[in-house]
Motif scaffolding. Structure first.
Motif, PDB file in Angstrom:
ATOM      1  N   VAL A 127      33.123  19.548   2.367  1.00 50.72           N
ATOM      2  CA  VAL A 127      33.410  19.939   0.987  1.00 50.72           C
ATOM      3  C   VAL A 127      34.915  20.068   0.784  1.00 50.72           C
ATOM      4  CG1 VAL A 127      33.072  21.719  -0.781  1.00 50.72           C
ATOM      5  CG2 VAL A 127      31.216  21.169   0.792  1.00 50.72           C
ATOM      6  N   LEU A 128      35.421  19.370  -0.229  1.00 52.84           N
ATOM      7  CA  LEU A 128      36.817  19.485  -0.632  1.00 52.84           C
ATOM      8  C   LEU A 128      36.940  20.527  -1.742  1.00 52.84           C
ATOM      9  CD1 LEU A 128      39.778  18.413  -0.670  1.00 52.84           C
ATOM     10  CD2 LEU A 128      38.999  16.656  -2.237  1.00 52.84           C
ATOM     11  N   ARG A 129      35.988  20.507  -2.698  1.00 46.98           N
ATOM     12  CA  ARG A 129      35.971  21.448  -3.818  1.00 46.98           C
ATOM     13  C   ARG A 129      34.523  21.651  -4.256  1.00 46.98           C
ATOM     14  NH1 ARG A 129      38.847  18.929  -8.321  1.00 46.98           N
ATOM     15  NH2 ARG A 129      36.839  18.152  -9.000  1.00 46.98           N
ATOM     16  N   GLY A 130      34.153  22.891  -4.506  1.00 43.56           N
ATOM     17  CA  GLY A 130      32.794  23.242  -4.902  1.00 43.56           C
ATOM     18  C   GLY A 130      32.533  22.966  -6.349  1.00 43.56           C
ATOM     19  N   PRO A 131      31.327  23.277  -6.757  1.00 41.75           N
ATOM     20  CA  PRO A 131      30.438  24.336  -6.296  1.00 41.75           C
ATOM     21  C   PRO A 131      29.513  23.982  -5.128  1.00 41.75           C
ATOM     22  CG  PRO A 131      29.524  23.367  -8.275  1.00 41.75           C
ATOM     23  CD  PRO A 131      30.848  22.694  -8.019  1.00 41.75           C
ATOM     24  N   ALA A 132      29.615  22.791  -4.580  1.00 37.77           N
ATOM     25  CA  ALA A 132      28.739  22.426  -3.452  1.00 37.77           C
ATOM     26  C   ALA A 132      28.943  23.419  -2.309  1.00 37.77           C
ATOM     27  CB  ALA A 132      29.032  21.016  -2.988  1.00 37.77           C
ATOM     28  N   PRO A 133      27.853  24.004  -1.784  1.00 39.01           N
ATOM     29  CA  PRO A 133      27.978  25.014  -0.738  1.00 39.01           C
ATOM     30  C   PRO A 133      27.996  24.454   0.685  1.00 39.01           C
ATOM     31  CG  PRO A 133      25.714  24.878  -1.446  1.00 39.01           C
ATOM     32  CD  PRO A 133      26.492  23.915  -2.299  1.00 39.01           C
ATOM     33  N   ALA A 134      27.681  23.173   0.833  1.00 34.07           N
ATOM     34  CA  ALA A 134      27.531  22.612   2.178  1.00 34.07           C
ATOM     35  C   ALA A 134      27.991  21.159   2.189  1.00 34.07           C
ATOM     36  CB  ALA A 134      26.067  22.705   2.612  1.00 34.07           C
ATOM     37  N   PRO A 135      28.283  20.622   3.372  1.00 31.55           N
ATOM     38  CA  PRO A 135      28.687  19.213   3.462  1.00 31.55           C
ATOM     39  C   PRO A 135      27.545  18.268   3.098  1.00 31.55           C
ATOM     40  CG  PRO A 135      28.832  20.312   5.618  1.00 31.55           C
ATOM     41  CD  PRO A 135      28.287  21.295   4.647  1.00 31.55           C
ATOM     42  N   LEU A 136      27.883  16.998   2.975  1.00 30.89           N
ATOM     43  CA  LEU A 136      26.867  15.975   2.727  1.00 30.89           C
ATOM     44  C   LEU A 136      25.932  15.865   3.921  1.00 30.89           C
ATOM     45  CD1 LEU A 136      29.134  13.175   1.192  1.00 30.89           C
ATOM     46  CD2 LEU A 136      27.580  14.719  -0.034  1.00 30.89           C
ATOM     47  N   SER A 137      24.702  15.489   3.682  1.00 28.22           N
ATOM     48  CA  SER A 137      23.715  15.318   4.751  1.00 28.22           C
ATOM     49  C   SER A 137      23.885  13.971   5.418  1.00 28.22           C
ATOM     50  CB  SER A 137      22.295  15.422   4.182  1.00 28.22           C
ATOM     51  OG  SER A 137      22.064  16.701   3.678  1.00 28.22           O
ATOM     52  N   HIS A 138      23.696  13.953   6.718  1.00 27.71           N
ATOM     53  CA  HIS A 138      23.737  12.701   7.478  1.00 27.71           C
ATOM     54  C   HIS A 138      22.387  12.000   7.415  1.00 27.71           C
ATOM     55  CE1 HIS A 138      27.178  14.795   9.346  1.00 27.71           C
ATOM     56  NE2 HIS A 138      27.644  13.567   9.516  1.00 27.71           N
ATOM     57  N   LEU A 139      22.417  10.696   7.600  1.00 24.82           N
ATOM     58  CA  LEU A 139      21.212   9.892   7.784  1.00 24.82           C
ATOM     59  C   LEU A 139      21.239   9.348   9.199  1.00 24.82           C
ATOM     60  CD1 LEU A 139      21.186   7.860   4.440  1.00 24.82           C
ATOM     61  CD2 LEU A 139      19.847   9.906   4.979  1.00 24.82           C
ATOM     62  N   THR A 140      20.091   9.339   9.859  1.00 27.52           N
ATOM     63  CA  THR A 140      19.979   8.773  11.198  1.00 27.52           C
ATOM     64  C   THR A 140      19.867   7.260  11.059  1.00 27.52           C
ATOM     65  OG1 THR A 140      18.848  10.764  11.931  1.00 27.52           O
ATOM     66  CG2 THR A 140      18.654   8.815  13.338  1.00 27.52           C
ATOM     67  N   TRP A 141      20.701   6.520  11.799  1.00 26.94           N
ATOM     68  CA  TRP A 141      20.744   5.067  11.643  1.00 26.94           C
ATOM     69  C   TRP A 141      21.089   4.406  12.973  1.00 26.94           C
ATOM     70  CZ3 TRP A 141      25.085   1.835  12.162  1.00 26.94           C
ATOM     71  CH2 TRP A 141      26.256   2.491  12.508  1.00 26.94           C
ATOM     72  N   LYS A 142      20.896   3.101  12.998  1.00 29.26           N
ATOM     73  CA  LYS A 142      21.347   2.278  14.115  1.00 29.26           C
ATOM     74  C   LYS A 142      21.601   0.872  13.585  1.00 29.26           C
ATOM     75  CE  LYS A 142      16.850   0.866  15.956  1.00 29.26           C
ATOM     76  NZ  LYS A 142      16.021   0.811  17.149  1.00 29.26           N
ATOM     77  N   GLU A 143      22.301   0.089  14.358  1.00 28.79           N
ATOM     78  CA  GLU A 143      22.599  -1.277  13.944  1.00 28.79           C
ATOM     79  C   GLU A 143      21.313  -2.084  13.890  1.00 28.79           C
ATOM     80  OE1 GLU A 143      25.668  -3.032  16.318  1.00 28.79           O
ATOM     81  OE2 GLU A 143      27.035  -1.374  15.949  1.00 28.79           O
ATOM     82  N   GLY A 144      21.269  -3.034  12.961  1.00 26.34           N
ATOM     83  CA  GLY A 144      20.100  -3.887  12.817  1.00 26.34           C
ATOM     84  C   GLY A 144      20.140  -5.059  13.785  1.00 26.34           C
ATOM     85  N   SER A 145      19.209  -5.988  13.601  1.00 26.50           N
ATOM     86  CA  SER A 145      19.102  -7.140  14.499  1.00 26.50           C
ATOM     87  C   SER A 145      20.215  -8.163  14.263  1.00 26.50           C
ATOM     88  CB  SER A 145      17.734  -7.802  14.334  1.00 26.50           C
ATOM     89  OG  SER A 145      17.554  -8.197  12.978  1.00 26.50           O
ATOM     90  N   ASP A 146      20.864  -8.115  13.094  1.00 24.34           N
ATOM     91  CA  ASP A 146      22.019  -8.974  12.851  1.00 24.34           C
ATOM     92  C   ASP A 146      23.135  -8.106  12.266  1.00 24.34           C
ATOM     93  OD1 ASP A 146      22.227  -9.406   9.759  1.00 24.34           O
ATOM     94  OD2 ASP A 146      20.102  -9.742  10.190  1.00 24.34           O
ATOM     95  N   PRO A 147      24.369  -8.597  12.236  1.00 28.72           N
ATOM     96  CA  PRO A 147      25.499  -7.753  11.806  1.00 28.72           C
ATOM     97  C   PRO A 147      25.416  -7.255  10.359  1.00 28.72           C
ATOM     98  CG  PRO A 147      26.284  -9.731  12.909  1.00 28.72           C
ATOM     99  CD  PRO A 147      24.825  -9.894  12.733  1.00 28.72           C
TER     100      PRO A 147
END
Length: 159
Positions: A127-147
């Motif tokens: 967070v740089l400036r509120g009113p957001a109380p928490a950071p952004l949520s992460h997504l679980t990911w991995k590279e695909g079968s091609d770039p």
């Protein structure tokens, strides 16, 4: 007498429990969603962000890996951003932690901005400036079968 009382209680509670914890629709399926990206994430410049959306056919969503405020682990997001932060690729859900509005990339300022209530986030999700109380949520990911693909943890919603 005890058996009769027990069976009466179970018979009365079973419909209530099914109402509170319904089974998911048979067409819902958790797993990795393959997402096409316009360029490989390895080619993102430092501080560059790339937006992507959850597949709409079939209707799908991404599952947040962590979070705070209005976001929580297990909640759903319908888009995300991949960002190169000093050589490390971070993938965030598109939803603001204040009230769940969709954030947008502010390229000149190099921030994520929420148009609803003015929250701003650094490109690392903090967070740089509120009113957001928490950071952004992460997504679980991995590279695909091609770039030009990535695989993100998600769910096919079945409708």
């Amino acid at each position: 007498m005890a058996a009769l009382l027990t069976s009466t209680v179970v018979t009365g509670l079973a419909p209530l429990l099914l109402y509170l914890w319904p089974a998911p629709p048979k067409t819902q399926k958790k797993g990795l969603l393959t997402i096409s990206v316009p360029k490989p994430l390895s080619q993102l410049a430092d501080g560059e962000a790339l937006k992507f959306d959850a597949p709409s056919n079939p209707n799908s969503a991404f599952i947040m890996a962590d979070g705070g405020g209005d976001n929580a682990a297990g909640e759903l997001a319908f888009g995300g951003y991949a960002v190169n932060n000093k050589g490390k690729i971070d993938v965030f859900a598109i939803t603001c932690s204040h009230l769940g509005c969709s954030i947008a990339l502010n390229e000149p300022a190099r921030t994520f901005d929420c148009p609803c209530h003015g929250s701003r986030f650094h490109l690392d999700g903090t967070v740089l400036r509120g009113p957001a109380p928490a950071p952004l949520s992460h997504l679980t990911w991995k590279e695909g079968s091609d770039p030009n693909t990535i695989q993100v943890d998600g769910i096919v919603l079945g409708f």
